[in-house]
Structures are given as C-alpha cells and as structure tokens.
Scaffold this motif. Sequence first.
Motif, PDB file in Angstrom:
ATOM      1  N   SER A   1       0.815  -1.213   0.000  1.00 26.43           N
ATOM      2  CA  SER A   1       0.000   0.000   0.000  1.00 26.43           C
ATOM      3  C   SER A   1       0.847   1.261   0.000  1.00 26.43           C
ATOM      4  CB  SER A   1      -0.945   0.005   1.212  1.00 26.43           C
ATOM      5  OG  SER A   1      -0.214   0.049   2.422  1.00 26.43           O
TER       6      SER A   1
ATOM      7  N   THR B   1      -5.960  -5.603  -0.579  1.00 25.99           N
ATOM      8  CA  THR B   1      -5.032  -4.477  -0.436  1.00 25.99           C
ATOM      9  C   THR B   1      -5.601  -3.220  -1.067  1.00 25.99           C
ATOM     10  OG1 THR B   1      -3.168  -6.018  -0.581  1.00 25.99           O
ATOM     11  CG2 THR B   1      -2.678  -3.684  -0.878  1.00 25.99           C
TER      12      THR B   1
ATOM     13  N   GLY C   1      -6.498   0.127   0.974  1.00 31.59           N
ATOM     14  CA  GLY C   1      -5.656   1.270   0.648  1.00 31.59           C
ATOM     15  C   GLY C   1      -6.419   2.372  -0.048  1.00 31.59           C
TER      16      GLY C   1
ATOM     17  N   ASN D   1      -3.093   2.014  -6.337  1.00 35.12           N
ATOM     18  CA  ASN D   1      -3.873   1.196  -5.404  1.00 35.12           C
ATOM     19  C   ASN D   1      -5.314   1.058  -5.856  1.00 35.12           C
ATOM     20  OD1 ASN D   1      -2.849   0.115  -2.634  1.00 35.12           O
ATOM     21  ND2 ASN D   1      -1.679   1.985  -2.959  1.00 35.12           N
TER      22      ASN D   1
ATOM     23  N   ALA E   1      -2.239  -3.090   4.932  1.00 37.91           N
ATOM     24  CA  ALA E   1      -2.621  -2.036   3.988  1.00 37.91           C
ATOM     25  C   ALA E   1      -3.200  -0.827   4.717  1.00 37.91           C
ATOM     26  CB  ALA E   1      -3.632  -2.575   2.981  1.00 37.91           C
TER      27      ALA E   1
ATOM     28  N   ALA F   1      -1.359   2.719   4.261  1.00 44.17           N
ATOM     29  CA  ALA F   1      -2.089   3.796   3.587  1.00 44.17           C
ATOM     30  C   ALA F   1      -2.253   5.019   4.471  1.00 44.17           C
ATOM     31  CB  ALA F   1      -3.461   3.283   3.143  1.00 44.17           C
TER      32      ALA F   1
END
Length: 282
Positions: free
Chosen positions: A21, A57, A61, A205, A241, A245
């Motif tokens: 991420s 993910t 993210g 992402n 993630a 993020a």
Amino acid sequence: MIMTELILLILVAIIAGLIGSVFGVGGGIILVPLLVFIFNIPIRVAAGISIVSIIATSLMGSSVYLKNEITNVKIGAILQAAMSTGSIIGALISVYTSEEIISLAFSFMLFYASYMMIRSAQSSDKELNTSEGIASKLKLDGTFLDKSEGRIVNYGVKNLVQGFFISILGGMIAGMLGVGGGLINVPVISMLMGAPIQVAIATSNFIIGITAVSGSIVYFIRGLVNPLIVAPVVIGIVMGAFIGANYMPKIRNITLKRLFSLYLIYTAVRLILRSLGIPIPF
C-alpha cells in the motif's frame, strides 16, 4: 495448518500489505516469493493467492487514499480498461507456462522495480502544473494536500495515450505473475504522465484491485486458489494495507525505497537460483 504456520502467514501478509500500500504495488512482489520460500507453495498457486489478496489491499488502501483526496479517479478509470485486458491475457499465459519461466520473468520484474525505486529516490521530480494534450481536454488536473511538506500541490498530466498502451503491459504482468501491476502503474503515472509520486501510488492502489478481479477469475477456474491459505493472507493484508495507507502521505520514502530495492534484488537472485535448480544457501 498448525497455529505457528497460521500466525507466520498472517505476519507475512501484514508486511506485504503494508509495503504494497505504501508503494502502490499491491504486495504481490513481497507475498509471492515469501509464500514460495517459507511455505514451499508452488509459484502458480502462490500467484493465484497473491492476486486475490491484492483485491483486499486495493480496497483498504484505496478507501484511505480516496478519503484523503489523493487518488485521481479519472486517471484510474482510463488506465483500468487497459490493465484489465492485459490482466486476463497474463493470467492465461501463466496457466500454460512452466514454473521456471514464470520465476525468471518475475525475477526480471523485481530487478526492474528495484531500478525504478532507486531512480525515483535519487531524482527530484519537476512538477507539471497544467495538463497537456488529451489529458487537458479530459480535465485530468488535480489537487491534494502533501502532508510530508505541509502544502497544497496542484498538478497536471501528460502522455495519456502512451500511458494507456503501456498499462496493457502492466495488466499482463499482473495476471502472469500474480502482482498488482503497480510495478508498471507507479512509474507510468509519475514519470511518464507527470503526476506526483503520492498521486501515482494512491491511483495505482485504486487500479490494481479491479485488475486483480479480472485476472483472478482464471485462477479460480483452474483451481489455483486455496481458501485455507487465502483467508489468513487476506486478514494480514488488510491490516498491513490500513497501516501503510495511513502513514504514506506523512513520510518521505527515500530511505524506505532504497532498503526495499535491496530486498527486491535479493529476492530476484533467489528466484533465479531456484528456477535454475541451484541450491539456495540462505
């Protein structure tokens, strides 16, 4: 699967989700070799597990990046058409290709990713304030808050057509190697199309999840997705993630990129040795 292996699998997935991420690569470049080396899972099965976990993910993210208004949804939507097409082609190629060829191909992509990260860490990006060509007509300009520098950044986009066609290649890589395509997405959006690296990571992402859905269909049909392994991997991926993020917009990635580049080179060498049947001493 014993409890120790289950915990280790979740920890591996957390690391993959966090790094994936932060760099917009989905975590597949971390997850696939670790599944192969630590758990002795065949690379085709590892790729199938990885490409499914990439969906998790992306969802986690992207939700954070969209909330922080870093993702350029317009760019993501345009490049997604190319990525999805390439992902299906890549997944089909993977099913009918030997594990040795897949390992070698994956190794070359790891070397490429390492080179791109080192290059981006050593160069200072020139900001493009207004879009050019077709990107200007489609109004792909954007604005976001750069928390690492504490300022509002206005940016433009260029080379949209070139980025579209190169993204087809990114989709093929995603499908064939079980990665999110961010290895191509991030350099294309930031270096070719001129968007800031934070926007490239956030938009990547956003793209990779939909791309992974396209490619994962083939893996499901071929029975290469093991639910008993996917479940703990997804749990770990989501946790990692979320952490990655939330911290990506606040940190400078130069040191992390350099360390990660060294890891990619190490992993690529191990994959090459494994594909050639040479014993791996470490």
